[in-house]
Design a protein around this motif. Structure first.
Motif, PDB file in Angstrom:
ATOM      1  N   GLY A 180       0.823  -1.194   0.000  1.00  0.00           N
ATOM      2  CA  GLY A 180       0.000   0.000   0.000  1.00  0.00           C
ATOM      3  C   GLY A 180       0.862   1.250   0.000  1.00  0.00           C
ATOM      4  N   LEU A 181       0.221   2.389   0.214  1.00  0.00           N
ATOM      5  CA  LEU A 181       0.884   3.688   0.165  1.00  0.00           C
ATOM      6  C   LEU A 181       0.533   4.477   1.413  1.00  0.00           C
ATOM      7  N   MET A 182       1.546   5.046   2.058  1.00  0.00           N
ATOM      8  CA  MET A 182       1.333   5.957   3.189  1.00  0.00           C
ATOM      9  C   MET A 182       1.642   7.375   2.728  1.00  0.00           C
ATOM     10  N   VAL A 183       0.720   8.309   2.980  1.00  0.00           N
ATOM     11  CA  VAL A 183       0.944   9.727   2.676  1.00  0.00           C
ATOM     12  C   VAL A 183       1.027  10.459   4.009  1.00  0.00           C
ATOM     13  N   VAL A 184       2.025  11.335   4.138  1.00  0.00           N
ATOM     14  CA  VAL A 184       2.427  11.814   5.462  1.00  0.00           C
ATOM     15  C   VAL A 184       2.406  13.339   5.535  1.00  0.00           C
ATOM     16  N   HIS A 185       1.706  13.845   6.546  1.00  0.00           N
ATOM     17  CA  HIS A 185       1.862  15.252   6.941  1.00  0.00           C
ATOM     18  C   HIS A 185       3.129  15.314   7.779  1.00  0.00           C
ATOM     19  N   ALA A 186       4.176  15.885   7.212  1.00  0.00           N
ATOM     20  CA  ALA A 186       5.512  15.788   7.796  1.00  0.00           C
ATOM     21  C   ALA A 186       5.940  17.117   8.413  1.00  0.00           C
ATOM     22  N   GLU A 187       5.649  17.278   9.695  1.00  0.00           N
ATOM     23  CA  GLU A 187       6.228  18.323  10.530  1.00  0.00           C
ATOM     24  C   GLU A 187       6.604  17.671  11.855  1.00  0.00           C
ATOM     25  N   ASP A 188       7.802  17.957  12.335  1.00  0.00           N
ATOM     26  CA  ASP A 188       8.281  17.353  13.574  1.00  0.00           C
ATOM     27  C   ASP A 188       7.749  18.156  14.761  1.00  0.00           C
ATOM     28  N   PRO A 189       6.938  17.534  15.631  1.00  0.00           N
ATOM     29  CA  PRO A 189       6.345  18.297  16.735  1.00  0.00           C
ATOM     30  C   PRO A 189       7.366  18.864  17.700  1.00  0.00           C
ATOM     31  N   ALA A 190       8.555  18.262  17.765  1.00  0.00           N
ATOM     32  CA  ALA A 190       9.570  18.766  18.695  1.00  0.00           C
ATOM     33  C   ALA A 190      10.062  20.153  18.311  1.00  0.00           C
ATOM     34  N   LEU A 191       9.876  20.526  17.047  1.00  0.00           N
ATOM     35  CA  LEU A 191      10.344  21.831  16.578  1.00  0.00           C
ATOM     36  C   LEU A 191       9.208  22.829  16.381  1.00  0.00           C
ATOM     37  N   LEU A 192       7.996  22.438  16.701  1.00  0.00           N
ATOM     38  CA  LEU A 192       6.855  23.355  16.612  1.00  0.00           C
ATOM     39  C   LEU A 192       6.610  23.997  17.964  1.00  0.00           C
ATOM     40  N   THR A 193       6.231  25.273  17.955  1.00  0.00           N
ATOM     41  CA  THR A 193       5.940  26.001  19.189  1.00  0.00           C
ATOM     42  C   THR A 193       4.617  26.739  19.030  1.00  0.00           C
ATOM     43  N   ALA A 228       8.428   0.286   2.687  1.00  0.00           N
ATOM     44  CA  ALA A 228       7.105   0.790   2.315  1.00  0.00           C
ATOM     45  C   ALA A 228       7.201   1.928   1.302  1.00  0.00           C
ATOM     46  N   ARG A 229       6.120   2.096   0.543  1.00  0.00           N
ATOM     47  CA  ARG A 229       5.970   3.266  -0.334  1.00  0.00           C
ATOM     48  C   ARG A 229       5.423   4.422   0.494  1.00  0.00           C
ATOM     49  N   VAL A 230       6.040   5.596   0.374  1.00  0.00           N
ATOM     50  CA  VAL A 230       5.610   6.764   1.133  1.00  0.00           C
ATOM     51  C   VAL A 230       5.548   7.982   0.211  1.00  0.00           C
ATOM     52  N   HIS A 231       4.719   8.918   0.616  1.00  0.00           N
ATOM     53  CA  HIS A 231       4.532  10.156  -0.140  1.00  0.00           C
ATOM     54  C   HIS A 231       4.443  11.295   0.866  1.00  0.00           C
ATOM     55  N   ILE A 232       5.216  12.360   0.635  1.00  0.00           N
ATOM     56  CA  ILE A 232       5.225  13.516   1.525  1.00  0.00           C
ATOM     57  C   ILE A 232       4.210  14.536   1.018  1.00  0.00           C
ATOM     58  N   LEU A 233       3.287  14.909   1.895  1.00  0.00           N
ATOM     59  CA  LEU A 233       2.239  15.846   1.539  1.00  0.00           C
ATOM     60  C   LEU A 233       2.719  17.292   1.636  1.00  0.00           C
ATOM     61  N   HIS A 234       2.113  18.150   0.847  1.00  0.00           N
ATOM     62  CA  HIS A 234       2.204  19.625   0.899  1.00  0.00           C
ATOM     63  C   HIS A 234       3.565  20.153   1.374  1.00  0.00           C
ATOM     64  N   ALA A 256       6.711  13.137  -3.520  1.00  0.00           N
ATOM     65  CA  ALA A 256       6.347  14.330  -2.752  1.00  0.00           C
ATOM     66  C   ALA A 256       5.526  15.269  -3.618  1.00  0.00           C
ATOM     67  N   GLU A 257       4.740  16.095  -2.928  1.00  0.00           N
ATOM     68  CA  GLU A 257       3.880  17.065  -3.601  1.00  0.00           C
ATOM     69  C   GLU A 257       4.084  18.440  -2.994  1.00  0.00           C
ATOM     70  N   THR A 258       3.637  19.455  -3.724  1.00  0.00           N
ATOM     71  CA  THR A 258       3.479  20.791  -3.151  1.00  0.00           C
ATOM     72  C   THR A 258       2.123  21.317  -3.589  1.00  0.00           C
ATOM     73  N   CYS A 259       1.836  22.568  -3.250  1.00  0.00           N
ATOM     74  CA  CYS A 259       0.490  23.105  -3.450  1.00  0.00           C
ATOM     75  C   CYS A 259       0.547  24.464  -4.154  1.00  0.00           C
ATOM     76  N   PRO A 260      -0.550  24.864  -4.792  1.00  0.00           N
ATOM     77  CA  PRO A 260      -0.563  26.158  -5.479  1.00  0.00           C
ATOM     78  C   PRO A 260      -0.175  27.326  -4.587  1.00  0.00           C
ATOM     79  N   HIS A 261      -0.614  27.324  -3.320  1.00  0.00           N
ATOM     80  CA  HIS A 261      -0.321  28.478  -2.471  1.00  0.00           C
ATOM     81  C   HIS A 261       1.161  28.607  -2.158  1.00  0.00           C
ATOM     82  N   TYR A 262       1.889  27.498  -2.121  1.00  0.00           N
ATOM     83  CA  TYR A 262       3.327  27.589  -1.882  1.00  0.00           C
ATOM     84  C   TYR A 262       4.078  28.018  -3.139  1.00  0.00           C
ATOM     85  N   LEU A 263       3.488  27.789  -4.308  1.00  0.00           N
ATOM     86  CA  LEU A 263       4.122  28.131  -5.576  1.00  0.00           C
ATOM     87  C   LEU A 263       3.765  29.532  -6.059  1.00  0.00           C
TER      88      LEU A 263
END
Length: 432
Positions: A180-193, A228-234, A256-263
């Motif tokens: 199967g495929l896992m798609v991941v919201h990838a932000e490390d919580p240890a670096l978020l404030t 595993a197959r993985v895909h990085i979101l936004h 991996a993907e990006t989004c119109p607002h980032y472009l």
């Protein structure tokens, strides 16, 4: 009797072989033949677009429809009408922010029942991977989801918690067992404030690009170990490009993907909470680097991450507002406006927003004007300009970061499996 149901002619049909004059013949919802523009076959209906581009329908694999449970945020009827108006003929719905979230086969059945009879375009579904639901992943796969989404940091809704490293590896091990495929919201919580103030600068500082890079590196390590197959979101931070490129060279199965607002948008253009999204819009140099990564193929595709909400959740400031940008109807013109300024042709936009997204989800009938594919077609006037008025969009709530922005590219018509989709037609989209 006519040989075909429909023939659409364009001097600028975008195919996998490039842009060329073509007559596209449709029978029983599929592209049955490709003929020279000047020698169109007989058909019950013939449409000549002249110099207007003919594109394959876009495939948006990152859409939050939110129905059932939070249908006041969005819903299948409104989301799919917006998609069709924007040249998107297939969406894949995210497993949150609906209630229940799509984390087991029973919840998927609830989602499909809610969508039935409402969809103006074809709709597929992602499943969700959350703590404790590893036994539900294979049954979800067998029930027809296209893969599984997980978060590495808080999702914003309590019913869809994030995976820690052990949970990520357990889920990937199970998903790898059935390829199967896992798609991941990838932000490390240890670096978020928490933001230190109400403004955008404080919000941007609370979600640094390094948090994305660190999380991407964690996903790469887990994918390498599990196969595993993985895909990085936004992807919003260009700091992710180097580890993504290196991982592919090493044979890790990662996209991996990006989004119109980032472009298209930059931090200095942000006005109010309608621009808030997670991860955030960054500076102009970062935007340029994302375009370079897209051009090189480090970033595979562009999707909307349409994440709408009601107006009351988009106030009072960046610290408190819901994070998500409503853009499903506007992705094509937004990306095309910037792409043409950077010297790209419509064929590249089709590659990023149709061919590669279809491939990501394994939608082999979608993503190209080619014999045997679904006759999902879009008449796209790539020179016409318009100014976005949020009140006139088909989304349920009149909120978008693009309000007041002048974009280039107007969708003149959309066909789903050879049938025109208009506001007057009864919904006939399939649940995939």
């Amino acid at each position: 009797m006519s040989a075909f149901d429909l023939v659409v002619r364009s001097r600028r049909a975008v195919t996998p072989d490039g842009e060329r004059p073509l007559a596209v013949a449709v029978q029983d919802g599929r592209i049955a033949a490709l003929a020279p523009y000047d020698e169109p076959p007989e058909a019950a209906v013939r449409t000549d677009l002249g110099d207007t581009c003919l594109l394959p329908g876009l495939v948006d694999t990152h859409v939050h429809v939110n129905e059932p449970g939070r249908t006041e945020w969005e819903g299948f009827a409104t989301a799919t009408r917006a998609a069709a108006a924007g040249g998107v003929t297939t969406i894949v719905d995210m497993p949150l922010n609906s209630l229940p979230p799509t984390v087991d086969a029973a919840a998927l059945a609830v989602k499909r029942k809610a969508a039935a009879g409402q969809c103006a375009v074809d709709v597929g579904f992602w499943g969700g991977a959350i703590p404790g639901n590893v036994p539900a992943l294979r049954p979800l796969h067998e029930a027809g989801v296209y893969g599984f989404k997980c978060f590495l940091s808080p999702s914003g809704v309590d019913e869809f918690p994030p995976l820690d490293d052990a949970g990520l590896r357990a889920a990937l091990t199970e998903i790898a067992a059935f390829d199967g495929l896992m798609v991941v919201h990838a932000e490390d919580p240890a670096l978020l404030t928490e933001p230190t103030g109400p403004g955008y600068a404080e919000f941007l500082g609370s979600r640094p690009g390094e948090s994305e890079r660190r999380a991407v590196e964690r996903v790469i390590d887990a994918a390498r170990d599990t196969g595993a197959r993985v895909h990085i979101l936004h992807v919003s931070s260009a700091s992710c490009l180097d580890p993504l490129e290196a991982a592919r060279r090493d044979g890790v199965r990662i996209t991996a993907e990006t989004c119109p607002h980032y472009l298209t948008l930059t931090a200095d253009q942000v006005r109010g909470p309608e621009f808030k999204c997670c991860p955030p819009i960054r500076d102009g140099g970062n935007r340029d680097a994302l375009w370079e990564g897209l051009d090189r193929g480090v970033l595979d595709c562009v999707v909307s991450d349409h994440s709408p909400s009601t107006p009351d959740l988009k106030v009072p400031d960046f610290a408190a507002a819901w994070g998500g940008i409503s853009s499903l109807q506007l992705g094509l013109p937004a990306v095309w406006t910037e792409a043409r300024e950077r010297g790209h042709a419509p064929a590249r936009v089709v590659e990023w927003m149709s061919a590669r997204t279809a491939a990501l989800a394994g939608l082999t009938a979608k993503g190209a004007i080619a014999t045997g594919r679904d006759a999902d077609l879009v008449a796209f006037d790539d020179t016409a300009e318009f100014t976005v008025d949020a009140a006139h969009l088909r989304h349920r709530n009149p909120i978008t970061a693009y309000h007041g922005r002048t974009l280039t590219g107007v969708v003149r018509a959309t066909w789903l499996r050879g049938r025109p989709v208009t506001d007057a037609t009864q919904p006939f989209g399939d649940l995939l």
